[in-house]
Design a protein around this motif. Sequence first.
Motif, PDB file in Angstrom:
ATOM      1  N   SER A  26     -21.537 -23.155  -8.426  1.00 26.06           N
ATOM      2  CA  SER A  26     -21.038 -21.866  -7.951  1.00 26.06           C
ATOM      3  C   SER A  26     -19.648 -21.567  -8.512  1.00 26.06           C
ATOM      4  O   SER A  26     -18.928 -22.460  -8.965  1.00 26.06           O
ATOM      5  CB  SER A  26     -20.992 -21.862  -6.425  1.00 26.06           C
ATOM      6  N   GLU A  27     -19.296 -20.281  -8.454  1.00 29.05           N
ATOM      7  CA  GLU A  27     -17.989 -19.822  -8.927  1.00 29.05           C
ATOM      8  C   GLU A  27     -17.306 -19.023  -7.832  1.00 29.05           C
ATOM      9  O   GLU A  27     -17.953 -18.471  -6.947  1.00 29.05           O
ATOM     10  CB  GLU A  27     -18.150 -18.931 -10.163  1.00 29.05           C
ATOM     11  N   LEU A  28     -15.976 -18.939  -7.937  1.00 28.09           N
ATOM     12  CA  LEU A  28     -15.173 -18.288  -6.910  1.00 28.09           C
ATOM     13  C   LEU A  28     -14.013 -17.533  -7.554  1.00 28.09           C
ATOM     14  O   LEU A  28     -13.382 -18.026  -8.495  1.00 28.09           O
ATOM     15  CB  LEU A  28     -14.633 -19.350  -5.942  1.00 28.09           C
ATOM     16  N   ARG A  29     -13.771 -16.323  -7.055  1.00 27.99           N
ATOM     17  CA  ARG A  29     -12.635 -15.523  -7.518  1.00 27.99           C
ATOM     18  C   ARG A  29     -11.933 -14.919  -6.312  1.00 27.99           C
ATOM     19  O   ARG A  29     -12.540 -14.697  -5.275  1.00 27.99           O
ATOM     20  CB  ARG A  29     -13.097 -14.364  -8.416  1.00 27.99           C
ATOM     21  N   ILE A  30     -10.656 -14.643  -6.488  1.00 29.87           N
ATOM     22  CA  ILE A  30      -9.900 -13.849  -5.525  1.00 29.87           C
ATOM     23  C   ILE A  30      -9.490 -12.576  -6.254  1.00 29.87           C
ATOM     24  O   ILE A  30      -8.788 -12.636  -7.269  1.00 29.87           O
ATOM     25  CB  ILE A  30      -8.651 -14.592  -5.010  1.00 29.87           C
ATOM     26  N   VAL A  31      -9.947 -11.436  -5.763  1.00 27.10           N
ATOM     27  CA  VAL A  31      -9.757 -10.190  -6.507  1.00 27.10           C
ATOM     28  C   VAL A  31      -9.114  -9.116  -5.637  1.00 27.10           C
ATOM     29  O   VAL A  31      -9.238  -9.122  -4.415  1.00 27.10           O
ATOM     30  CB  VAL A  31     -11.097  -9.660  -7.065  1.00 27.10           C
ATOM     31  N   LYS A  32      -8.447  -8.192  -6.318  1.00 26.62           N
ATOM     32  CA  LYS A  32      -7.873  -7.013  -5.674  1.00 26.62           C
ATOM     33  C   LYS A  32      -7.948  -5.870  -6.658  1.00 26.62           C
ATOM     34  O   LYS A  32      -7.420  -5.964  -7.774  1.00 26.62           O
ATOM     35  CB  LYS A  32      -6.426  -7.265  -5.253  1.00 26.62           C
ATOM     36  N   LYS A  33      -8.681  -4.828  -6.296  1.00 27.48           N
ATOM     37  CA  LYS A  33      -8.896  -3.672  -7.163  1.00 27.48           C
ATOM     38  C   LYS A  33      -9.465  -4.098  -8.518  1.00 27.48           C
ATOM     39  O   LYS A  33      -9.043  -3.605  -9.572  1.00 27.48           O
ATOM     40  CB  LYS A  33      -7.595  -2.888  -7.345  1.00 27.48           C
TER      41      LYS A  33
ATOM     42  N   VAL B 259     -17.870 -14.527  -4.771  1.00 24.24           N
ATOM     43  CA  VAL B 259     -18.549 -15.751  -5.178  1.00 24.24           C
ATOM     44  C   VAL B 259     -19.772 -15.401  -6.023  1.00 24.24           C
ATOM     45  O   VAL B 259     -20.335 -14.315  -5.923  1.00 24.24           O
ATOM     46  CB  VAL B 259     -18.993 -16.589  -3.951  1.00 24.24           C
ATOM     47  N   ARG B 260     -20.150 -16.346  -6.872  1.00 24.82           N
ATOM     48  CA  ARG B 260     -21.314 -16.149  -7.728  1.00 24.82           C
ATOM     49  C   ARG B 260     -22.015 -17.487  -7.918  1.00 24.82           C
ATOM     50  O   ARG B 260     -21.372 -18.529  -7.990  1.00 24.82           O
ATOM     51  CB  ARG B 260     -20.892 -15.574  -9.084  1.00 24.82           C
ATOM     52  N   GLY B 261     -23.335 -17.443  -8.009  1.00 26.29           N
ATOM     53  CA  GLY B 261     -24.091 -18.665  -8.229  1.00 26.29           C
ATOM     54  C   GLY B 261     -25.557 -18.429  -7.962  1.00 26.29           C
ATOM     55  O   GLY B 261     -25.948 -17.417  -7.364  1.00 26.29           O
ATOM     56  N   PRO B 262     -26.419 -19.360  -8.372  1.00 24.77           N
ATOM     57  CA  PRO B 262     -27.863 -19.185  -8.197  1.00 24.77           C
ATOM     58  C   PRO B 262     -28.328 -19.275  -6.753  1.00 24.77           C
ATOM     59  O   PRO B 262     -29.487 -18.983  -6.469  1.00 24.77           O
ATOM     60  CB  PRO B 262     -28.459 -20.320  -9.043  1.00 24.77           C
TER      61      PRO B 262
END
Length: 503
Positions: A327-334, A348-351
């Motif tokens: 899995s993948e993880l990001r912290i995002v704003k706009k 988050v992203r993953g299968p």
Amino acid sequence: MLHSNGMEMPHWLAKRAFLTPERIALICEGEKWSFRRLEEEVGRMARRLTGWGLKQGDRVALLMGNGLQMVTLIHAVTRLGGVVVPLNTRLAPEEIAWQVEDAGVRMWVVDTDHEPKAAAARGSCGTTAFTWEELTRLPEEEVELPSRLSLNDLHTIMYTSGTTGRPKGVMLTWGNHWWSATSSALNLGLDPGDRWLAAVPLFHMSGLSILMRSLIYGMTAVIHPAFDPAAANRSIREEGVSIVSVVGTMLTRMLEELGGGSYPEHFRCMLLGGGPAPKSLLERCKDKGVPVFQTYGMTETASQIVTLAPEDSLRKLGSAGKPLFPSELRIVKKGVDLPPGEAGEIAVRGPNVTGGYWKRPDATMETIREGWLYTGDLGYLDEEGFLYVLDRRSDLIISGGENVYPAEVEAVLTAHPAVEEAGVTGAPHEVWGQVPIGFVRLQPGTATGEEELVRHCRERLARYKVPVRIHFVSHLPKNASNKLLRRELLQLVPKEGKGGEDL
């Protein structure tokens, strides 16, 4: 129904029964079933369902408590390519009826304990319903059960409360469950002797995921009808349980019941979800040698997607850990990734992440973009990549491990003819972590009392969603856009000793 154009493999139950037929699959209320026995029982029920007319893609709702009956039905429905819709037994009849209709359920099954609630729900829902006893009387049709499955096919529709409006049906494929189990194994490791205790509801993601892992790992699932700290500790000591899924209140009660004792050496994992654990609880676990894996996950990720290893539990106090492989993880704003230390939305992203919500393309497009699930939760990463969750879905209330979304409770309150508008927030509680508190402004010229509004909520909501207190106020805090500021609601609670009306 998702199309079967992806990776195929032998059906999990058939394969597991072939590989390890005599290994214990289930321990439940004094009974032990091998994987061979489980396959036989599931096969009989699948043939009855086939005789009734259940077909691939049909949705089947289950209003049942933990037990061998529910386990059998989950596997029997999906053995035929059907889709399981687990219903939270704590929901009100109105909530249950809505989910049954929204999912387009063809049939639903109810156990003895929940027949009264099912009867009330069926009053507004014409779907065919069976009790377990009625199902066992159906004739079996001699049919060759499917031997293969596609990871792209839909396995589960599990409803989760939304921040606005009605709950959303999270669509989970066989592949989502496969990768969730695989990710967990890569983190926890596999031991042929593992026994995983399911004292959490099987209609929740945490409970269902244990059943999926049991088939994939060839691991024994120990099923308890409900959580009882003494029974849980006894299973660890006497039944060889090595892994337990808990929320904070469960862990606290297990430690209290344990007293001055300790867990045996074979116990290797207390998988803790439902929010970050307080330092005092983690320190008690460390002193007793209890290995705690803190986690972050949701229905949309088919169980945990971020986990904190025990060796980091005090060093990284309050952290949910790092994303599981793969899995993948990001912290995002706009739309921009934020550097360590800056707070933003957790993506988050993953299968193991859902492909979307049942019949809700709008919610799917809003939440899932380019494979990334935008959780609505706020958090930040530290320099080492550990996730810290600041706020669970903004205004989410977590009460005893159950999610309570204020908007859902507010909608019920404002449906009362005397209520002009309402706000709901969480208040700290030493046992449940948080409990919902309501604030209402009445329609001009109307009158009602707290007891009446609480009764109104109890008729329409699960018990854990009903506000424990309702305050009558002259205004609700709002911002310049006229949006309710739920975080300021507790400031309206009258100070102790104050007389007269609420603010």
